[in-house]
Design a protein around this motif. Structure first.
Motif, PDB file in Angstrom:
ATOM      1  N   PRO A   1       0.803  -1.228   0.066  1.00 43.58           N
ATOM      2  CA  PRO A   1      -0.011   0.013  -0.012  1.00 43.58           C
ATOM      3  C   PRO A   1       0.845   1.306   0.007  1.00 43.58           C
ATOM      4  O   PRO A   1       1.836   1.324   0.628  1.00 43.58           O
ATOM      5  CB  PRO A   1      -0.701  -0.198   1.496  1.00 43.58           C
TER       6      PRO A   1
ATOM      7  N   GLY B   1       0.869   4.670   1.215  1.00 42.43           N
ATOM      8  CA  GLY B   1       0.476   5.734   2.129  1.00 42.43           C
ATOM      9  C   GLY B   1      -0.700   4.945   3.261  1.00 42.43           C
ATOM     10  O   GLY B   1      -0.869   5.379   4.319  1.00 42.43           O
ATOM     11  N   GLU B   2      -1.502   4.550   2.472  1.00 41.90           N
ATOM     12  CA  GLU B   2      -2.898   4.042   2.955  1.00 41.90           C
ATOM     13  C   GLU B   2      -3.248   2.663   2.162  1.00 41.90           C
ATOM     14  O   GLU B   2      -3.088   2.354   1.049  1.00 41.90           O
ATOM     15  CB  GLU B   2      -4.184   5.107   3.127  1.00 41.90           C
ATOM     16  N   LEU B   3      -4.070   1.870   3.226  1.00 44.38           N
ATOM     17  CA  LEU B   3      -4.774   0.604   2.491  1.00 44.38           C
ATOM     18  C   LEU B   3      -6.025   0.744   2.142  1.00 44.38           C
ATOM     19  O   LEU B   3      -6.867   1.320   2.988  1.00 44.38           O
ATOM     20  CB  LEU B   3      -4.583  -0.547   3.461  1.00 44.38           C
ATOM     21  N   VAL B   4      -6.304   0.840   0.892  1.00 37.86           N
ATOM     22  CA  VAL B   4      -7.735   0.812   0.347  1.00 37.86           C
ATOM     23  C   VAL B   4      -8.402  -0.229   0.042  1.00 37.86           C
ATOM     24  O   VAL B   4      -7.852  -1.131  -0.630  1.00 37.86           O
ATOM     25  CB  VAL B   4      -7.734   1.613  -1.124  1.00 37.86           C
TER      26      VAL B   4
ATOM     27  N   GLY C   1     -13.588   6.639   7.218  1.00 37.39           N
ATOM     28  CA  GLY C   1     -12.026   6.581   7.741  1.00 37.39           C
ATOM     29  C   GLY C   1     -11.923   6.642   9.184  1.00 37.39           C
ATOM     30  O   GLY C   1     -12.772   6.303   9.922  1.00 37.39           O
TER      31      GLY C   1
ATOM     32  N   ARG D   1      -7.155   2.114  11.167  1.00 36.19           N
ATOM     33  CA  ARG D   1      -5.735   1.729  11.160  1.00 36.19           C
ATOM     34  C   ARG D   1      -5.668   0.373  11.220  1.00 36.19           C
ATOM     35  O   ARG D   1      -6.265  -0.396  12.108  1.00 36.19           O
ATOM     36  CB  ARG D   1      -4.808   2.595  11.862  1.00 36.19           C
TER      37      ARG D   1
ATOM     38  N   SER E   1       0.044  -4.961   4.782  1.00 34.48           N
ATOM     39  CA  SER E   1       0.074  -3.576   5.759  1.00 34.48           C
ATOM     40  C   SER E   1       0.423  -3.860   7.393  1.00 34.48           C
ATOM     41  O   SER E   1      -0.160  -4.530   7.762  1.00 34.48           O
ATOM     42  CB  SER E   1      -1.441  -3.202   5.736  1.00 34.48           C
TER      43      SER E   1
ATOM     44  N   THR F   1      -1.143   1.233   9.738  1.00 34.54           N
ATOM     45  CA  THR F   1      -1.391   1.814   8.226  1.00 34.54           C
ATOM     46  C   THR F   1      -2.640   2.281   8.337  1.00 34.54           C
ATOM     47  O   THR F   1      -3.577   1.650   8.835  1.00 34.54           O
ATOM     48  CB  THR F   1      -1.339   0.476   7.492  1.00 34.54           C
ATOM     49  N   PRO F   2      -2.939   3.458   7.865  1.00 33.97           N
ATOM     50  CA  PRO F   2      -4.408   4.085   7.712  1.00 33.97           C
ATOM     51  C   PRO F   2      -5.354   3.163   6.401  1.00 33.97           C
ATOM     52  O   PRO F   2      -4.583   2.720   5.750  1.00 33.97           O
ATOM     53  CB  PRO F   2      -4.257   5.481   7.042  1.00 33.97           C
ATOM     54  N   ILE F   3      -6.470   2.720   6.739  1.00 33.53           N
ATOM     55  CA  ILE F   3      -7.239   2.030   6.177  1.00 33.53           C
ATOM     56  C   ILE F   3      -8.284   2.859   5.519  1.00 33.53           C
ATOM     57  O   ILE F   3      -9.103   3.333   6.502  1.00 33.53           O
ATOM     58  CB  ILE F   3      -7.963   0.936   6.901  1.00 33.53           C
ATOM     59  N   ARG F   4      -8.641   2.768   4.238  1.00 32.18           N
ATOM     60  CA  ARG F   4      -9.895   3.399   3.919  1.00 32.18           C
ATOM     61  C   ARG F   4     -10.789   2.299   3.119  1.00 32.18           C
ATOM     62  O   ARG F   4     -10.318   1.771   2.040  1.00 32.18           O
ATOM     63  CB  ARG F   4      -9.636   4.445   2.693  1.00 32.18           C
TER      64      ARG F   4
END
Length: 287
Positions: free
Chosen positions: A170, A172-175, A198, A201, A274, A278-281
């Motif tokens: 990912p 920056g973030e995990l989509v 949002g 994490r 991840s 890690t941020p998740i969206r």
């Protein structure tokens, strides 16, 4: 027969292949490599069929010594690779001389690296697979220092490439796309907005069974539990604390907490790569 001696097992290194599908009715999940594209690529680089078993490392890598010369390749999470103490290429076939130590270093991005050996890791299969399943305990034990692992006979020529991409990492973030259902009606109307809003994490409690998240809870309109029903890889189950869990390869085959949606299979290798924090969206997808 060539064999490996484990010099450094690492945080969690397991033998994995493409898993053991078709046994969910017995309570046995598919298991297999979490980042399947990386596993397949590692095998292709050393001339193996894609179903041959590799080593899946977690964060800190591992180190092994082969009795005889062998071609290896490391894919998945980028990391330093050394043979006999000297740096060699990541993501390319490398020849390891007899008795030399192959060192797979800590991941510099992502979480899991895949180490393929020409001939594959030839531990005895269980229900048609050499994968370690952490939930059921099937398959070979996770690597431990001093353990011995047999290798099969090479069956093909190494691939003629210099470098490969690290596709599942990912940025920056995990989509994660989510297809709603089958139990979305157990949740309050605003739950979908919370999921897509949002603030999630990757939790440090994540493992091969599921990606756990830290963040807001999803409100429900129905309490209690369902009668146990079948679960699939990628199911987004919501336990009583309201924080979703995305099931991965070693997931249970049944469960009683409601499933608000399912993450399609092509997005799951990114979940496997991840690290905690890690941020998740979550992105809702219809159909």
């Amino acid at each position: 027969m060539n064999a490996l001696t484990v010099v450094r097992a690492g945080a969690l290194t397991t033998v994995q292949d493409l898993g053991r599908p078709g046994h969910a009715h017995l309570g046995v999940p598919r298991s297999g490599a979490l980042d399947e594209p990386a596993h397949r690529l590692a095998n292709r680089l050393v001339g193996n069929p894609v179903e041959h078993a590799t080593l899946e490392t977690t964060l800190s890598g591992c180190a092994v010594r082969a009795d005889a010369a062998v071609t290896v390749a490391v894919t998945g999470a980028p990391c330093a690779v050394r043979v006999g103490g000297r740096p060699v290429a990541w993501g390319a076939p490398v020849r390891v001389p007899a008795g030399a130590v192959l060192e797979v270093g800590a991941a510099t991005a992502g979480l899991r690296s895949y180490v393929a050996f020409a001939g594959g890791v030839a531990v005895p299969p269980v229900l048609g697979s050499r994968s370690r399943d952490l939930l059921s305990g099937l398959g070979p034990e996770p690597l431990s220092d001093g353990a011995r692992l047999p290798l099969g006979a090479p069956s093909g020529a190494p691939a003629g490439v210099d470098a490969v991409p690290c596709g599942a990492l990912p940025l920056g973030e995990l989509v994660l796309p989510v297809v709603p259902g089958p139990r979305a009606d157990w949740f309050a109307p605003e739950a979908v907005g919370v999921l897509a809003g949002g603030g999630f994490r990757v939790s440090s409690a994540s493992n091969r069974i599921g990606l756990r998240v830290d963040g807001p809870g999803l409100p429900r309109v129905r309490g209690g539990e369902l009668p146990s029903e079948g679960l699939v890889r990628g199911a987004v189950q919501v336990p009583p604390d309201g924080r979703p869990v995305v099931f991965l390869a070693d997931h249970p085959t049944t469960g009683g907490y409601p499933v608000i949606g399912v993450v399609p299979g092509p997005s799951l290798p990114g979940a496997a790569q991840s690290p905690p924090g890690t941020p998740i969206r979550f992105v809702l997808r219809r159909g």
